[in-house]
Scaffold this motif. Structure first.
Motif, PDB file in Angstrom:
ATOM      1  N   MET A 112       0.848  -1.130  -0.025  1.00 15.85           N
ATOM      2  CA  MET A 112       0.003  -0.089  -0.135  1.00 15.85           C
ATOM      3  C   MET A 112       0.983   1.336  -0.017  1.00 15.85           C
ATOM      4  O   MET A 112       0.715   2.175  -0.772  1.00 15.85           O
ATOM      5  N   LEU A 113       1.959   1.346   0.909  1.00 18.45           N
ATOM      6  CA  LEU A 113       2.799   2.394   1.003  1.00 18.45           C
ATOM      7  C   LEU A 113       3.201   2.601  -0.496  1.00 18.45           C
ATOM      8  O   LEU A 113       3.669   3.805  -0.926  1.00 18.45           O
ATOM      9  N   SER A 114       4.042   1.704  -1.019  1.00 18.47           N
ATOM     10  CA  SER A 114       4.596   1.834  -2.330  1.00 18.47           C
ATOM     11  C   SER A 114       3.623   2.649  -3.403  1.00 18.47           C
ATOM     12  O   SER A 114       4.267   3.135  -4.196  1.00 18.47           O
ATOM     13  N   ARG A 117      -7.818  -2.741   9.612  1.00 21.00           N
ATOM     14  CA  ARG A 117      -7.588  -1.829  10.868  1.00 21.00           C
ATOM     15  C   ARG A 117      -5.705  -1.433  10.646  1.00 21.00           C
ATOM     16  O   ARG A 117      -5.543  -0.380  10.944  1.00 21.00           O
ATOM     17  N   ALA A 118      -5.019  -2.481  10.335  1.00 21.60           N
ATOM     18  CA  ALA A 118      -3.786  -2.255  10.572  1.00 21.60           C
ATOM     19  C   ALA A 118      -3.212  -1.369   9.327  1.00 21.60           C
ATOM     20  O   ALA A 118      -2.304  -0.501   9.679  1.00 21.60           O
ATOM     21  N   ILE A 119      -3.719  -1.664   8.237  1.00 17.47           N
ATOM     22  CA  ILE A 119      -3.395  -0.629   7.214  1.00 17.47           C
ATOM     23  C   ILE A 119      -3.783   0.792   7.441  1.00 17.47           C
ATOM     24  O   ILE A 119      -3.093   1.861   7.091  1.00 17.47           O
ATOM     25  N   LEU A 120      -5.065   1.183   7.961  1.00 15.24           N
ATOM     26  CA  LEU A 120      -5.457   2.381   8.332  1.00 15.24           C
ATOM     27  C   LEU A 120      -4.650   3.145   9.402  1.00 15.24           C
ATOM     28  O   LEU A 120      -4.230   3.974   9.224  1.00 15.24           O
ATOM     29  N   ALA A 121      -4.110   2.193  10.371  1.00 11.66           N
ATOM     30  CA  ALA A 121      -3.426   2.528  11.623  1.00 11.66           C
ATOM     31  C   ALA A 121      -1.987   3.078  10.772  1.00 11.66           C
ATOM     32  O   ALA A 121      -1.582   4.028  11.346  1.00 11.66           O
ATOM     33  N   ARG A 122      -1.307   2.154   9.899  1.00 16.01           N
ATOM     34  CA  ARG A 122      -0.231   2.542   9.540  1.00 16.01           C
ATOM     35  C   ARG A 122      -0.216   3.697   8.618  1.00 16.01           C
ATOM     36  O   ARG A 122       1.034   4.193   8.533  1.00 16.01           O
ATOM     37  N   ALA A 123      -1.093   3.865   7.990  1.00 18.26           N
ATOM     38  CA  ALA A 123      -1.302   5.027   6.902  1.00 18.26           C
ATOM     39  C   ALA A 123      -1.269   6.220   7.937  1.00 18.26           C
ATOM     40  O   ALA A 123      -0.824   7.284   7.715  1.00 18.26           O
ATOM     41  N   ALA A 124      -2.030   6.170   9.099  1.00 20.74           N
ATOM     42  CA  ALA A 124      -2.254   7.210  10.096  1.00 20.74           C
ATOM     43  C   ALA A 124      -0.880   7.346  10.645  1.00 20.74           C
ATOM     44  O   ALA A 124      -0.693   8.775  10.776  1.00 20.74           O
ATOM     45  N   SER A 125      -0.240   6.821  11.016  1.00 23.09           N
ATOM     46  CA  SER A 125       1.243   6.869  11.262  1.00 23.09           C
ATOM     47  C   SER A 125       2.028   7.739  10.654  1.00 23.09           C
ATOM     48  O   SER A 125       2.885   8.363  10.973  1.00 23.09           O
ATOM     49  N   LEU A 126       1.683   7.641   9.219  1.00 20.72           N
ATOM     50  CA  LEU A 126       2.678   8.265   8.216  1.00 20.72           C
ATOM     51  C   LEU A 126       1.574   9.651   7.701  1.00 20.72           C
ATOM     52  O   LEU A 126       2.087  10.220   6.635  1.00 20.72           O
ATOM     53  N   SER A 127       0.598  10.068   8.454  1.00 20.37           N
ATOM     54  CA  SER A 127      -0.282  11.155   8.240  1.00 20.37           C
ATOM     55  C   SER A 127      -0.725  11.158   6.845  1.00 20.37           C
ATOM     56  O   SER A 127      -1.126  11.900   6.042  1.00 20.37           O
TER      57      SER A 127
END
Lengths: 208, 406
Positions: B138-140, B240-250
């Motif tokens: 997702m991040l890439s 949930r994990a994907i949303l949380a990790r996206a949030a951690s990178l704003s």
């Protein structure tokens, strides 16, 4: 973000205007030949289109969403999301033939009969499902005269009251499907303008 | 002469922009540690069908070789990469990170953003089934959209196991599940409502709701009100994990959950996602987890990836007037019949045209003006076309390399 809404000219226009008004959007009256109109409240821009063009504008995203008859959706096969049956503009897509031919009384349809229609895809689909080879004659209007003058054996057409059929001594042989107005949206705009689209969806539906 | 429907030519300026975009995508791939691989332009049709299933296999261009074996131009790259990994790379250290930039072919009705030949660029992370792999993918994808010049592009995500579990939970038969997923994927609420009314089982009312739920964490809570069942837990935990990790990178504002997002490809088993920009009516990038795909080629291993349509990115950029800037390829020197000087300039990295006619200074200057070349070199002199300044060519050659203009 305001919405661009494709609205069909013709029989669905007045009821569409009323539904949009109930949803708080004003589609101006008496606008001469203008085809792009703005809601004075700034909530939407309207495109006044030929009904058969509504799915095209919505699929390509030139309009975010639109109102269109189900018959047009069957015929155009555009990839748009059908969000609601607005339950107006009721009519039926039917197969009809001359009373004298007796098809409505169960006389079997002959192979390779000529079928005149504006609804080429729907007609083809109907006869293909029955494994009946026919010759489809595409027309753009006044389809009901074609059996009278010997151009076709049958027609596939939309019927609202049935008066036009009766005037040409035609009777319904089979009903293909009932059609009503639908609220359609571009699949990506549903996401990009989710709040606006779902709010409009809700307000269009609460009036029946 | 006519082009086949759904194909196009690329003029030099157009191709330069495309190459520049591909270069920026490749750079993102490299920064994430993905290495490019290539596969043949056509494959045996049974390989394509094993990967894509019958329906999408139908969209491929097919032909037979002289032995009568059916071949297909590849309609996408994930299946060929899966075949490649299953055969040649199964002994490599896992997980594998592979990427590609390659033309693919589909027999579709051509329209804007839908060509019969188009370029896909994408990544595949093979051999790791963890949520961390989902997050990396997702991040890439977000980084690639940024690098392409579309930092406002957004991604909608779903987990196909959630939808499957919900539909089984409310009691649908496998045949009905297929029908409903087809309608859900097209977000045809009219047909979904008709189906539910005819089906009549309690609980099916959640199905039209699924088609309208979209948002962040809160839609997961809403879903659990309808279907509190352990079978959806795994999928929900991943989202949930994907949303949380996206949030951690704003980046949480760029990701939304959409339960009607079901990609066409049959091979997806978990996470699925699509990226879009508001002004275009089609998605730009799509991907997901396909843990069963490599098994079709005899190598049981999980995998996740995404692919982006390069031409679609170009359409999005063109609409915004932001065509990718290509490296300058314009000619700097027009040299009269003098191979030694032309060679000396080229060795210094300059872009040089050597005149093909033995003509004089005036003719060379006229030629240079016509072609927009800033310098003419004739009889040992470098002449500025715009201002007529003359310098000995040795002076130009003696200047620091790469400084071709002065």
């Amino acid at each position: 973000m305001s919405l661009t809404i494709a609205v069909p000219k013709g029989t669905l226009l007045e009821e569409s205007r009323r539904r949009l008004a109930n949803a708080g959007l004003s589609l101006p009256h008496d606008v001469g030949r203008k085809l792009i109109l703005d809601d004075p409240g700034g909530g939407a821009r309207f495109l006044l289109l030929r009904p058969s063009d509504v799915p095209t504008y919505v699929e390509f995203g030139a309009a975010d969403c639109g109102i269109v008859g189900a018959d047009v959706l069957w015929e155009t096969e555009r990839s748009v999301s059908e969000l609601a049956d607005l339950n107006f503009g009721y009519c039926r897509l039917v197969v009809a033939g001359p009373r004298s031919a007796g098809f409505h009384q169960g006389r079997p349809l002959p192979t390779f009969c000529r079928v005149a229609s504006k609804f080429v895809r729907s007609a083809e689909g109907y006869f293909a499902e029955r494994d009946l080879p026919v010759q489809i004659i595409p027309l753009h209007g006044s389809v009901e005269i074609s059996p009278v003058v010997g151009l076709a054996d049958l027609i596939v057409d939309l019927v609202a009251t049935g008066r036009t059929l009766a005037e040409h001594d035609l009777v319904i042989v089979d009903e293909i499907a009932p059609s009503t107005a639908r609220f359609v949206v571009n699949p990506v705009r549903f996401r990009a303008k989710y709040e606006e689209v779902t709010a409009l969806l809700e307000r269009l539906q609460c009036d029946a | 002469m006519r082009l086949p429907a759904g194909t196009r030519d690329w003029l030099p300026e157009e191709l330069a922009a495309k190459r520049a975009l591909e270069a920026s995508l490749r750079e993102v791939f490299t920064r994430f540690g993905y290495r490019e691989a290539a596969t043949p332009g056509f494959e045996r049709f049974d390989v394509i069908e094993a990967g894509l299933g019958e329906a999408l296999g139908e969209e491929s261009f097919r032909f037979t070789d002289r032995r009568g074996t059916t071949m297909a131009l590849r309609p996408e790259m994930t299946t060929p990469i899966a075949r490649l990994v299953s055969t040649r790379l199964r002994g490599a250290p896992m997980p594998l990170r592979l990427c590609y930039v390659a033309p693919v072919y589909r027999y579709e009705e051509p329209q804007e953003g839908r060509m019969r030949e188009f370029t896909q660029a994408g990544v595949e992370l093979i051999g790791n089934g963890s949520v961390e792999a989902d997050v990396e993918i997702m991040l890439s994808a977000l980084e690639a959209l940024d690098a392409a010049g579309l930092p406002d592009a957004r991604i909608d995500v779903n987990h196909v196991a959630i939808v499957d579990a919900v539909l089984r939970e409310v009691g649908l038969e496998p045949r009905e599940v297929r029908i409903v997923k087809g309608l859900l994927g097209r977000r045809n609420l009219v047909a979904l409502r008709a189906f539910c009314a005819a089906h009549g089982a309690p609980g099916v009312q959640v199905i039209p709701e699924l088609a309208l739920m979209r948002g962040g964490e809160e839609v997961l809570e809403r879903l659990l009100q309808y279907v509190p069942h352990p079978r959806v837990d795994g999928g929900i935990a991943r989202l949930r994990a994907i949303l949380a990790r996206a949030a951690s990178l704003s980046m949480e504002h760029r990701i939304a959950i959409d339960f009607a997002l079901l990609r066409d490809f049959e091979y997806y088993t978990g996470l699925v996602f699509e990226a879009y920009v508001p002004e275009l009516g089609f998605s730009l990038l799509g991907g997901g987890r396909y843990d069963g795909l490599l098994e079709n080629f005899g190598f049981e291993t999980p995998a996740v990836g995404w692919t982006v349509g390069v031409e679609r990115l170009l359409i999005a950029l063109e609409r915004r007037g932001g065509i990718p800037e290509a490296p300058d390829g314009s000619v700097q020197f027009l040299v009269a019949c003098d191979d030694r000087t032309a060679r000396a300039l080229r060795e210094r990295g300059a872009r040089v045209l050597r005149a093909l006619d033995d003509c004089g200074e005036q003719a060379l200057l006229a030629e240079a003006r016509l072609r927009g070349i800033p310098h003419v070199v004739v009889a040992g002199l470098c002449i500025g076309v715009a201002d007529g300044t003359r310098r000995p060519i040795e002076e130009v050659l003696g200047a620091p390399a790469g400084d071709g203009r002065s």
